[in-house]
Design a protein around this motif. Structure first.
Motif, short mmCIF file in Angstrom:
data_model
loop_
_atom_site.label_atom_id
_atom_site.label_comp_id
_atom_site.label_asym_id
_atom_site.label_seq_id
_atom_site.Cartn_x
_atom_site.Cartn_y
_atom_site.Cartn_z
N ILE A 57 0.85 -1.20 0.00
CA ILE A 57 0.00 0.00 0.00
C ILE A 57 0.88 1.25 0.00
O ILE A 57 0.62 2.20 -0.73
CB ILE A 57 -0.96 0.01 1.22
CG1 ILE A 57 -1.97 -1.12 1.11
CG2 ILE A 57 -1.65 1.36 1.35
CD1 ILE A 57 -2.82 -1.31 2.35
N ALA A 61 1.26 4.21 -2.72
CA ALA A 61 1.06 5.61 -2.32
C ALA A 61 2.28 6.45 -2.70
O ALA A 61 2.14 7.59 -3.18
CB ALA A 61 0.79 5.70 -0.83
N LEU A 84 -2.79 10.13 1.76
CA LEU A 84 -3.48 8.90 1.38
C LEU A 84 -4.76 8.86 2.21
O LEU A 84 -4.71 8.79 3.44
CB LEU A 84 -2.62 7.67 1.67
CG LEU A 84 -3.29 6.32 1.47
CD1 LEU A 84 -3.71 6.12 0.02
CD2 LEU A 84 -2.35 5.20 1.92
N CYS A 87 -7.78 3.14 0.75
CA CYS A 87 -7.42 2.12 -0.23
C CYS A 87 -8.63 1.21 -0.40
O CYS A 87 -9.23 0.79 0.59
CB CYS A 87 -6.21 1.34 0.28
SG CYS A 87 -5.73 -0.02 -0.76
N TYR A 90 -7.79 -3.81 -2.07
CA TYR A 90 -6.40 -4.25 -2.00
C TYR A 90 -6.39 -5.76 -2.15
O TYR A 90 -6.91 -6.47 -1.30
CB TYR A 90 -5.74 -3.81 -0.69
CG TYR A 90 -4.26 -4.05 -0.66
CD1 TYR A 90 -3.40 -3.19 -1.34
CD2 TYR A 90 -3.71 -5.14 0.00
CE1 TYR A 90 -2.03 -3.39 -1.34
CE2 TYR A 90 -2.34 -5.35 0.00
CZ TYR A 90 -1.51 -4.48 -0.66
OH TYR A 90 -0.15 -4.68 -0.66
N CYS A 122 -3.76 1.13 -9.03
CA CYS A 122 -2.35 0.78 -8.82
C CYS A 122 -2.13 -0.73 -8.91
O CYS A 122 -3.03 -1.51 -8.61
CB CYS A 122 -1.90 1.26 -7.44
SG CYS A 122 -2.05 3.05 -7.21
N ALA A 134 -4.92 -2.46 -6.43
CA ALA A 134 -5.77 -1.69 -5.51
C ALA A 134 -6.10 -0.34 -6.14
O ALA A 134 -5.43 0.09 -7.08
CB ALA A 134 -5.06 -1.46 -4.18
N LYS A 135 -7.09 0.30 -5.59
CA LYS A 135 -7.41 1.68 -5.94
C LYS A 135 -7.10 2.55 -4.72
O LYS A 135 -7.52 2.23 -3.61
CB LYS A 135 -8.88 1.82 -6.33
CG LYS A 135 -9.21 1.16 -7.65
CD LYS A 135 -10.50 1.67 -8.21
CE LYS A 135 -10.91 1.06 -9.52
NZ LYS A 135 -9.95 0.48 -10.37
N LEU A 136 -6.35 3.61 -4.94
CA LEU A 136 -5.99 4.52 -3.86
C LEU A 136 -6.72 5.85 -4.03
O LEU A 136 -6.76 6.41 -5.12
CB LEU A 136 -4.49 4.78 -3.85
CG LEU A 136 -3.64 3.87 -2.97
CD1 LEU A 136 -3.81 2.42 -3.33
CD2 LEU A 136 -2.19 4.27 -3.03
#
Length: 150
Positions: A57, A61, A84, A87, A90, A122, A134-136
């Motif tokens: 993560i 980031a 950040l 998330c 993940y 990401c 994942a999407k941040l």
């Protein structure tokens, strides 16, 4: 395409919290960075000879931060602090990143609002295989000092 910056120049971090090893590139919609897992890596577990996958993560980031930093520097501005916010989804397919792994971390812009709120898709890859996705959700305020003093 923006290239050529050392990783420490595009991140608003100081050692030992710079977890990425190399800034590769940033385009209008994406950034790519590299991480080489070694005994010197932050969060390295000497018993298992790995870095836990949840550290990914922060790799993601920092890649988003490198995207923002590279664009700021290319425009003649200075690198700024971002946050950040969260998330989503993940999804690691590994429990940990093994010593000797060379990881490619990518961040692709999904949405970027004028307010400073953004979403990035990401991935962490090794030899072209997606190990984590994942999407941040991130936020880059116009003046981060206001957020730190209120």
């Amino acid at each position: 395409m923006i290239t050529g910056y050392p990783i420490a120049q595009v991140l608003p971090h100081k050692q030992p919290m710079i977890l990425l090893d190399e800034f590769i590139e940033a385009g209008a919609e994406h950034a790519i960075c590299k991480v080489n897992i070694s005994a010197d890596s932050a969060f390295f577990d000497s018993n298992s000879r790995t870095v836990p996958a949840y550290v990914g993560i922060e790799y993601m980031a920092q890649t988003v931060a490198a995207y923002a930093g590279a664009h700021k520097l290319a425009a003649g501005d200075s690198v700024r602090l971002g946050f950040l916010l969260g998330c989503r989804k993940y999804q690691p397919i590994v429990q940990a990143f093994a010593e000797g792994a060379e990881l490619s971390v990518s961040a692709s812009k999904v949405v970027m609002d004028e307010s400073g709120l953004s979403v990035f898709d990401c991935q962490i890859l090794q030899h072209g295989e997606v190990l984590v996705s994942a999407k941040l959700n991130v936020f880059e305020p116009e003046d981060y000092r206001v957020w730190l003093t209120e």
